[in-house]
Design a protein around this motif. Structure first.
Motif, PDB file in Angstrom:
ATOM      1  N   ASP A  27       6.304   7.412  -7.748  1.00 34.85           N
ATOM      2  CA  ASP A  27       5.520   6.603  -8.674  1.00 34.85           C
ATOM      3  C   ASP A  27       4.546   7.484  -9.459  1.00 34.85           C
ATOM      4  N   LYS A  28       4.486   7.275 -10.784  1.00 38.55           N
ATOM      5  CA  LYS A  28       3.682   8.131 -11.655  1.00 38.55           C
ATOM      6  C   LYS A  28       2.203   8.112 -11.266  1.00 38.55           C
ATOM      7  N   GLU A  32      -0.085  11.306  -9.841  1.00 40.81           N
ATOM      8  CA  GLU A  32      -1.343  11.774 -10.420  1.00 40.81           C
ATOM      9  C   GLU A  32      -2.426  11.877  -9.353  1.00 40.81           C
ATOM     10  N   ILE A  33      -2.450  10.934  -8.425  1.00 43.46           N
ATOM     11  CA  ILE A  33      -3.417  10.982  -7.324  1.00 43.46           C
ATOM     12  C   ILE A  33      -3.182  12.223  -6.471  1.00 43.46           C
ATOM     13  N   LEU A  56       1.690   8.353   0.114  1.00 46.53           N
ATOM     14  CA  LEU A  56       1.751   7.871  -1.266  1.00 46.53           C
ATOM     15  C   LEU A  56       3.175   7.535  -1.706  1.00 46.53           C
ATOM     16  N   GLY A  57       4.148   7.723  -0.807  1.00 47.81           N
ATOM     17  CA  GLY A  57       5.536   7.428  -1.147  1.00 47.81           C
ATOM     18  C   GLY A  57       6.148   8.437  -2.096  1.00 47.81           C
ATOM     19  N   ILE A  58       5.693   9.680  -2.027  1.00 44.28           N
ATOM     20  CA  ILE A  58       6.181  10.742  -2.896  1.00 44.28           C
ATOM     21  C   ILE A  58       7.135  11.644  -2.115  1.00 44.28           C
TER      22      ILE A  58
END
Length: 306
Positions: A27-28, A32-33, A56-58
């Motif tokens: 997720d964009k 960024e976070i 964060l699901g990255i």
């Protein structure tokens, strides 16, 4: 996700760079976070980085084999790059004795180019760059050799890597020591950089052509016929059959070049003794054969729909 340190002096240039490369997807807003926390120095280890990315699901992939330094002519080139949606942005430092140039590119187009004589150039995110600057200011001895400076930069890279996952512990160090004065240095840099950018443009063109060709091949591969009639026998010469393709079939070679269009003939081979003019040829569950009795046929072409 890089740290490059370059020293450009009167007697030569030495650069050190880590080899870390990080790829991530997600997720964009969460990206960024994660990036903000990385660049602020809030995340200090690979393990912490991976755990935070999971929260964060990255999805992340870390490698430590990227080559960011290269000898080009009598210069050392350092490069950091960022891949965007459509283009790759590159920042390069070219250094030699008594001169350096900083070059920014989008794709293979130069968007910025500045020059300098001597000094230290650092590429990196804010946290890594500031830490490297502090360590260099404490340890740099102007009178030390290029080799000693390179060893010092290598130590600093490893110390920074221990504080942030944006920098890897593996690193490269390269140096060049040509006998250039300031004007000679800039002339050599101009010629070297112009040629290097041309090489990049040619590489990108070749890569684009390959991608286009691969796309064509993928689309054609989707048209390979696995089932259905493809034509009829129009001539027989022993075990050699001349088959006329129907209006929905074409024949391609291994390089996806058309050998026969609809209505044209292709050569096939049979072991059957019961083949007659007008017999239909079909592909039945990926097997090429006579439709009437499933006698197998062979050919050296790829049969595709149009």
């Amino acid at each position: 996700m890089s740290l490059i340190i370059a020293y450009i002096g009167k007697k030569g240039c030495v650069m050190a760079a880590d080899k870390r490369k990080i790829g991530y997807f997600g997720d964009k807003e969460n990206l960024e976070i994660l990036e903000q926390e990385l660049y602020n120095g809030d995340i200090s280890s690979d393990g912490e980085f991976k755990r935070r990315a999971d929260e964060l699901g990255i999805s992340v992939k870390i490698t430590d084999d990227a080559t960011k330094l290269k000898i080009v002519g009598n210069c050392v080139r350092g490069e950091v790059s960022t891949k965007g949606t459509f283009e790759t942005k590159r920042r390069r430092v070219y250094g030699t004795s008594n001169g350096y140039q900083l070059v920014e590119l989008i794709g293979s187009e130069v968007t910025s180019r500045t020059s300098g004589k001597t000094g230290i150039v650092i590429f990196g995110n804010n946290f890594a760059k500031k830490m490297a600057e502090r360590l260099i200011s404490k340890r740099l001895k102007p009178s030390s050799s290029l080799k000693s400076k390179g060893e010092m930069f290598e130590e600093i890279l490893r110390e920074v890597a221990a504080k942030t996952p944006t920098v890897g512990i593996n690193c490269d160090v390269l140096k060049q020591e040509p006998n250039f004065d300031e004007s000679q240095a800039q002339r050599h840099l101009n010629v070297t950089i112009d040629n290097d950018v041309k090489v990049l443009a040619k590489f990108r063109q070749t890569l684009t052509e390959q991608i286009v060709q691969q796309s064509i091949e993928i689309e054609l591969a989707k048209k390979i016929i696995n089932d259905g009639d493809i034509g009829k026998v129009v001539s027989i010469d022993g075990n050699i059959l001349y088959v006329q393709l129907n209006d929905k079939t074409q024949a391609m070679d291994g390089n996806w070049k058309q050998l026969a269009a609809p209505g044209q003939n292709v050569i096939m081979f049979t072991e059957s003794n019961d083949v007659k003019i007008g017999d239909k040829v079909t592909i039945d569950n990926e097997d090429l054969c006579l439709k009437k009795d499933k006698s197998p046929l062979k050919c050296d072409v790829i049969l595709c729909s149009i």
